[in-house]
Design a protein around this motif. Structure first.
Motif, PDB file in Angstrom:
ATOM      1  N   ILE A  34       0.845  -1.204   0.000  1.00 16.67           N
ATOM      2  CA  ILE A  34       0.000   0.000   0.000  1.00 16.67           C
ATOM      3  C   ILE A  34       0.875   1.246   0.000  1.00 16.67           C
ATOM      4  O   ILE A  34       1.592   1.510   0.958  1.00 16.67           O
ATOM      5  N   SER A  35       0.802   2.005  -1.095  1.00 17.39           N
ATOM      6  CA  SER A  35       1.578   3.240  -1.173  1.00 17.39           C
ATOM      7  C   SER A  35       0.646   4.426  -0.938  1.00 17.39           C
ATOM      8  O   SER A  35      -0.579   4.285  -0.968  1.00 17.39           O
ATOM      9  N   ASP A  36       1.226   5.595  -0.740  1.00 15.34           N
ATOM     10  CA  ASP A  36       0.439   6.821  -0.595  1.00 15.34           C
ATOM     11  C   ASP A  36      -0.397   7.079  -1.849  1.00 15.34           C
ATOM     12  O   ASP A  36      -1.532   7.549  -1.766  1.00 15.34           O
ATOM     13  N   THR A  37       0.180   6.757  -3.019  1.00 16.92           N
ATOM     14  CA  THR A  37      -0.536   6.971  -4.281  1.00 16.92           C
ATOM     15  C   THR A  37      -1.842   6.183  -4.297  1.00 16.92           C
ATOM     16  O   THR A  37      -2.889   6.677  -4.735  1.00 16.92           O
ATOM     17  N   ILE A  38      -1.756   4.949  -3.823  1.00 15.95           N
ATOM     18  CA  ILE A  38      -2.954   4.100  -3.822  1.00 15.95           C
ATOM     19  C   ILE A  38      -4.010   4.684  -2.892  1.00 15.95           C
ATOM     20  O   ILE A  38      -5.184   4.803  -3.255  1.00 15.95           O
ATOM     21  N   ILE A  39      -3.590   5.080  -1.707  1.00 21.81           N
ATOM     22  CA  ILE A  39      -4.515   5.673  -0.736  1.00 21.81           C
ATOM     23  C   ILE A  39      -5.133   6.951  -1.338  1.00 21.81           C
ATOM     24  O   ILE A  39      -6.353   7.129  -1.324  1.00 21.81           O
ATOM     25  N   ASN A  40      -4.282   7.810  -1.908  1.00 24.02           N
ATOM     26  CA  ASN A  40      -4.784   9.067  -2.465  1.00 24.02           C
ATOM     27  C   ASN A  40      -5.763   8.846  -3.604  1.00 24.02           C
ATOM     28  O   ASN A  40      -6.765   9.556  -3.730  1.00 24.02           O
ATOM     29  N   ASN A  41      -5.479   7.858  -4.412  1.00 21.87           N
ATOM     30  CA  ASN A  41      -6.341   7.518  -5.528  1.00 21.87           C
ATOM     31  C   ASN A  41      -7.734   7.129  -5.018  1.00 21.87           C
ATOM     32  O   ASN A  41      -8.754   7.623  -5.512  1.00 21.87           O
ATOM     33  N   ILE A  42      -7.772   6.288  -4.004  1.00 25.07           N
ATOM     34  CA  ILE A  42      -9.065   5.843  -3.456  1.00 25.07           C
ATOM     35  C   ILE A  42      -9.786   7.014  -2.781  1.00 25.07           C
ATOM     36  O   ILE A  42     -10.995   7.180  -2.933  1.00 25.07           O
ATOM     37  N   ILE A  43      -9.038   7.847  -2.081  1.00 24.82           N
ATOM     38  CA  ILE A  43      -9.635   9.034  -1.456  1.00 24.82           C
ATOM     39  C   ILE A  43     -10.304   9.920  -2.506  1.00 24.82           C
ATOM     40  O   ILE A  43     -11.436  10.374  -2.340  1.00 24.82           O
ATOM     41  N   GLU A  44      -9.598  10.122  -3.619  1.00 27.87           N
ATOM     42  CA  GLU A  44     -10.148  10.961  -4.689  1.00 27.87           C
ATOM     43  C   GLU A  44     -11.459  10.396  -5.210  1.00 27.87           C
ATOM     44  O   GLU A  44     -12.428  11.125  -5.446  1.00 27.87           O
ATOM     45  N   ILE A  45     -11.483   9.078  -5.395  1.00 27.71           N
ATOM     46  CA  ILE A  45     -12.697   8.429  -5.921  1.00 27.71           C
ATOM     47  C   ILE A  45     -13.848   8.610  -4.933  1.00 27.71           C
ATOM     48  O   ILE A  45     -14.964   8.951  -5.319  1.00 27.71           O
ATOM     49  N   ILE A  46     -13.556   8.395  -3.654  1.00 28.15           N
ATOM     50  CA  ILE A  46     -14.621   8.532  -2.634  1.00 28.15           C
ATOM     51  C   ILE A  46     -15.139   9.967  -2.591  1.00 28.15           C
ATOM     52  O   ILE A  46     -16.344  10.209  -2.523  1.00 28.15           O
ATOM     53  N   ARG A  47     -14.237  10.929  -2.689  1.00 31.21           N
ATOM     54  CA  ARG A  47     -14.656  12.345  -2.679  1.00 31.21           C
ATOM     55  C   ARG A  47     -15.503  12.677  -3.902  1.00 31.21           C
ATOM     56  O   ARG A  47     -16.491  13.381  -3.815  1.00 31.21           O
ATOM     57  N   LYS A  48     -15.064  12.136  -5.061  1.00 34.17           N
ATOM     58  CA  LYS A  48     -15.715  12.470  -6.328  1.00 34.17           C
ATOM     59  C   LYS A  48     -17.120  11.871  -6.428  1.00 34.17           C
ATOM     60  O   LYS A  48     -18.051  12.534  -6.861  1.00 34.17           O
ATOM     61  N   GLU A  49     -17.223  10.608  -6.010  1.00 35.68           N
ATOM     62  CA  GLU A  49     -18.504   9.910  -6.185  1.00 35.68           C
ATOM     63  C   GLU A  49     -19.426  10.231  -5.008  1.00 35.68           C
ATOM     64  O   GLU A  49     -19.659   9.407  -4.143  1.00 35.68           O
ATOM     65  N   LYS A  50     -19.985  11.433  -5.040  1.00 32.66           N
ATOM     66  CA  LYS A  50     -20.767  11.916  -3.898  1.00 32.66           C
ATOM     67  C   LYS A  50     -22.054  11.128  -3.670  1.00 32.66           C
ATOM     68  O   LYS A  50     -22.553  11.041  -2.550  1.00 32.66           O
ATOM     69  N   LEU A  74      -6.283   4.431   5.398  1.00 30.13           N
ATOM     70  CA  LEU A  74      -7.295   5.167   4.641  1.00 30.13           C
ATOM     71  C   LEU A  74      -8.007   6.178   5.541  1.00 30.13           C
ATOM     72  O   LEU A  74      -8.117   7.359   5.194  1.00 30.13           O
ATOM     73  N   PHE A  75      -8.464   5.726   6.697  1.00 32.00           N
ATOM     74  CA  PHE A  75      -9.187   6.624   7.610  1.00 32.00           C
ATOM     75  C   PHE A  75      -8.274   7.756   8.093  1.00 32.00           C
ATOM     76  O   PHE A  75      -8.706   8.910   8.200  1.00 32.00           O
ATOM     77  N   GLN A  76      -7.028   7.440   8.369  1.00 35.49           N
ATOM     78  CA  GLN A  76      -6.081   8.478   8.806  1.00 35.49           C
ATOM     79  C   GLN A  76      -5.887   9.530   7.718  1.00 35.49           C
ATOM     80  O   GLN A  76      -5.790  10.722   7.998  1.00 35.49           O
ATOM     81  N   ALA A  77      -5.868   9.052   6.458  1.00 36.74           N
ATOM     82  CA  ALA A  77      -5.568   9.964   5.356  1.00 36.74           C
ATOM     83  C   ALA A  77      -6.664  11.002   5.133  1.00 36.74           C
ATOM     84  O   ALA A  77      -6.431  12.035   4.507  1.00 36.74           O
ATOM     85  N   PHE A  78      -7.882  10.763   5.641  1.00 34.47           N
ATOM     86  CA  PHE A  78      -8.946  11.765   5.486  1.00 34.47           C
ATOM     87  C   PHE A  78      -8.749  12.945   6.440  1.00 34.47           C
ATOM     88  O   PHE A  78      -9.415  13.971   6.296  1.00 34.47           O
ATOM     89  N   GLU A  79      -7.860  12.785   7.401  1.00 28.03           N
ATOM     90  CA  GLU A  79      -7.446  13.889   8.289  1.00 28.03           C
ATOM     91  C   GLU A  79      -8.601  14.730   8.834  1.00 28.03           C
ATOM     92  O   GLU A  79      -8.605  15.962   8.720  1.00 28.03           O
TER      93      GLU A  79
END
Lengths: 515, 515
Positions: free
Chosen positions: A246-262, A279-284
């Motif tokens: 699990i890299s930061d890129t992977i986490i960021n990619n999933i975060i972006e998708i979750i944010r986008k798909e409202k 993942l949960f930590q990355a939402f800060e």
């Protein structure tokens, strides 16, 4: 009439000696003698370290001590000791050969090959006339991950040695044409996904996202979920698979998708605790307010639930395996002998001892503490402080981890009992694994107040507990048993109305915000 | 400094003797001696017959002779003989140990265990000091189905023995973290599905259906196809998986879906020739007029293309592996010695001879002819009529079957050549499999006019040929090479414009009828 055929396979691994007391190919095990030996395969470490490129067979170095795997192993030993102290087997003594898979398929397959070695040292002739040559173990308890269980099953299948997994839930393993000797003490993911679809459908949530580990377990669970959800009119908006590293890129990619798909208010996740934590930590602290449907793999993880202010990311409803009263096992854990002749317990003792004055995260210290396995193998280390409270703290979120392992052992013992009850076992050593397999498939017994049997696919009549996470003042508590899912009745059972109402309220809160 | 570790595994299978000349666990093989032995695993029969319930290890009875598997085996032998007659290896002689997997995972894993047996008969000590104890084979060519290759790879992985498959295309096998010793001489399905998506997208067809075998191959191919098709706006209307045993109910169910989903004009099928034959037959002349995108598994099958009036079900565009000029292999086939000491060729000879006066379908007679394996094993049967035209008839639709197998052998030989070129191989027997693996991964050579190398995942720079089926007066002909798909350039290459036009015309004909 009787004919005996013996195939001897010799592995020779010769290399310049690595910086280790072990030779390449050496596997560490914990054993106890008995009339009938049961094999055990546990993920006592989380991965294998490969040091060279190009790779070659190396002395096995396992990293990341996994306390959950250790507890499973202890529960197997506990179950065997309880059976030996009972009258169930009429004096036949069970022994064990337990290996650490290090959560690695190759290591697990190699350990399996050692388990199926002949029980006789004198097995050298290509054709032998006596009946002493039977595999060392009559049955195997394991493994954890489906992908590892599948590889192990392929080998055990040759001699039809019964294998009972305490944790592998991939649906594929129910296929008896492919896995005739495989059973398990937990339900197949088919039921978990069915129950998840039922939950989503009951609620009227019709746009969901899925996140899953990119392996046989995650892919087949998502495949099952979608195939059951689509006919119900539930639309899967995104379907993300997480690679092993699990890299930061992977986490960021999933975060972006979750944010986008409202429009996606519900996310089904078949993921590891460490991924969910990251993942949960990355939402800060971002207010997401989703409903997270947690698979058994992280639904009761203290690693995740210990994060502060989880109400920001939303609510978690999880599935966990049914289990029974852990009191007698907790008592056993308190008295477990850390200085015993069990290398895994010795390693645990050395780690706990090494971390006792550590000021940071104790769990992480125990997992990552560097120790000298060679001196551990040679020395008889005495450890006074067993830190049983540490084991107990690790087991509390997962009461099923010991129950499922003990149930697997109990089913094997019951099979031996059924096979021997007509006085057929004057010499229990000559029981064939395939006779035992047949007996285990047919067992019906009561364990911890529960009637247990297997269906023709080797799946048990064990369902799920539904848990809900509750955050108050920033701290989250996992509330066990808000509902049960009965696999025979194919429906939820609520222990009391307030709990049903809690789920309905949660659903209502999301429906109002639905796009 | 050097240390040697040996693990001996003995299987003992003792049972009352079955009605067979074989003992339970006996596997049949074809061997030839050499300085370096290469293992071969082929699907020479299509399934294993299990006679008892409850199952127990039984004498192996394989059914359904598979001429394609036999041809692959012959092509491995041919490649080895050509290399031995050349100067490539400077006098090092290649030998082989070839087993029939009977298209069964358990049989294949058991054969693999025999392949990794020590080359020395005297291997009995748990720790030995000399370096004679190396696995019998240095590399393995096989298997056909991905599911079988995966199980075999798990075992070969322990000693990092290079395995080159001639037919397993599941994407999962590209993951070198899980399958470090696996390579293949055909492209991964990732490329095939990418090319299919490109074809569908180019054409503007936006509703499609999929049909696939319910195994790792089929499921992962469809998963790949859909994950690439969805972002292009291509919608998958139905997704049907075919269980291993095909009943009328299954066929009828799929027929109903195809009839109902009228907007679906294109069906992507990763299926077996026998399934496609049954499906097409079941439409009984109904005018469907679909476009069928055929995966490599049936794109050139004469079993399917021999059906009358295929224009009713529609047009077939298929993917097949690239291959080169078969002339020298056809010449070899004509002279193959049927009465050789090769049990598989002997069996083929006996079947051909038994069917020579058969009036019905000759192919089906050869496949299902009942013969006495025991007398075959004992007798030196002389067969005059080699029926080479039968072999040629079976190979013509699949020129890649011999090319891919020969390429696998050639890559191994090239690896040995590269490893030995510095005069390092005074005793070729002591080459380690993992040294050879490393060398094979790095090979770059020209074979039949084509530059061949592997990428870091062990996948070759080999693409696809696109075929089209053409029906005239009720008879269908498979037109080879209407296009090529280049995996490096990630695009189609058309040999001439008329062929490109033929595909465009086909697409246009469907667009006009699109709903």
């Amino acid at each position: 009439m009787g004919s005996c055929w013996v195939l001897c396979i010799c592995f020779a691994l010769f290399l310049s000696r690595a910086e280790s007391c072990q030779n390449p190919g050496d596997l560490i095990k914990a054993s106890s003698p008995g009339d009938i030996i049961i094999g055990g395969l546990f993920s006592i470490h989380t991965n294998v370290k490969y040091s060279h490129l190009p790779r070659r067979p190396e002395a096995l170095v396992c990293e990341g001590f996994n306390t959950v795997g250790l507890i499973r192993m202890i529960s197997m030993i506990h179950a065997i000791e309880e059976i030996n102290n009972s009258t169930l087997l009429n004096g036949i003594k069970l022994g064990y050969d337990i290996y650490d898979t290090c959560t690695d398929v190759t290591t697990a397959v190699q350990a399996t090959m050692e388990l199926i070695t002949s029980s006789s040292e004198s097995c050298v002739e290509p054709h032998c006339k006596n009946t002493d040559f039977v595999p060392k173990v009559k049955a195997v308890v394991g493994c954890e991950y489906s992908e590892i269980s599948i590889a192990v099953a392929r080998v055990l299948n040759i001699q039809l040695i019964p294998q009972i997994s305490y944790a592998s839930s991939a649906e594929m393993l129910s296929d008896k044409r492919r896995f005739p000797a495989f059973l398990r003490s937990i339900p197949s993911d088919k039921h978990q996904t069915k129950a998840m679809v039922k939950l989503v459908n009951m609620s009227g949530w019709n746009w969901i996202g899925t996140i899953a580990i990119d392996d046989i377990y995650g892919r087949s669970a998502i495949e099952l979920f979608i195939s059951q959800a689509t006919p119900m009119g539930i639309c899967v908006d995104f379907k993300e698979f997480i690679p092993p590293v699990i890299s930061d890129t992977i986490i960021n990619n999933i975060i972006e998708i979750i944010r986008k798909e409202k429009r996606v208010k519900v996310i089904v996740a078949f993921a590891s605790p460490s991924f969910m934590k990251k993942l949960f930590q990355a939402f800060e602290g971002e207010i997401l307010d989703k409903i997270w449907i947690a698979s058994d793999s992280w639904s009761t993880s203290s690693e995740v639930s210990a994060l502060p202010n989880l109400n920001n990311v939303g609510k978690v409803i999880g599935f966990t395996f049914q289990s029974e009263n852990p009191a007698s096992f907790y008592e056993y854990l308190k008295n477990v002998k850390i200085n015993a002749e069990n290398i895994f317990l010795k390693e645990y003792g050395a780690r706990v001892s090494g971390c006792s004055h550590h000021t940071g995260d104790f769990d992480s210290c125990v997992s990552n503490y560097t120790l000298d396995l060679c001196s551990l193998l040679e020395k008889k280390q005495e450890i006074q402080d067993t830190k049983e409270e540490f084991l107990l703290r690790n087991i509390r979120p997962y009461p099923a981890i010991f129950f499922n392992t003990q149930l697997a052992v109990q089913a094997i013992a019951q099979g031996i009992h059924d096979l021997c009850k007509d006085g057929k076992c004057h010499n229990p050593k000559v029981i064939s694994p395939w006779e035992l397999l047949d007996a285990v498939k047919k067992v019906a017994f009561t364990y911890e107040g529960k009637e247990v049997h297997f269906d023709p696919n080797g799946d048990p009549n064990i369902g799920y507990n539904i848990v809900m996470w509750k955050t108050d003042n920033g701290t989250t508590e996992v509330q066990n048993l808000v509902a049960q899912y009965d696999v025979d009745r194919d429906d939820f059972v609520f222990p009391d109305f307030t709990k049903k109402q809690a789920i309905l309220d949660l659903q209502a809160s999301q429906r109002t915000t639905k796009m």
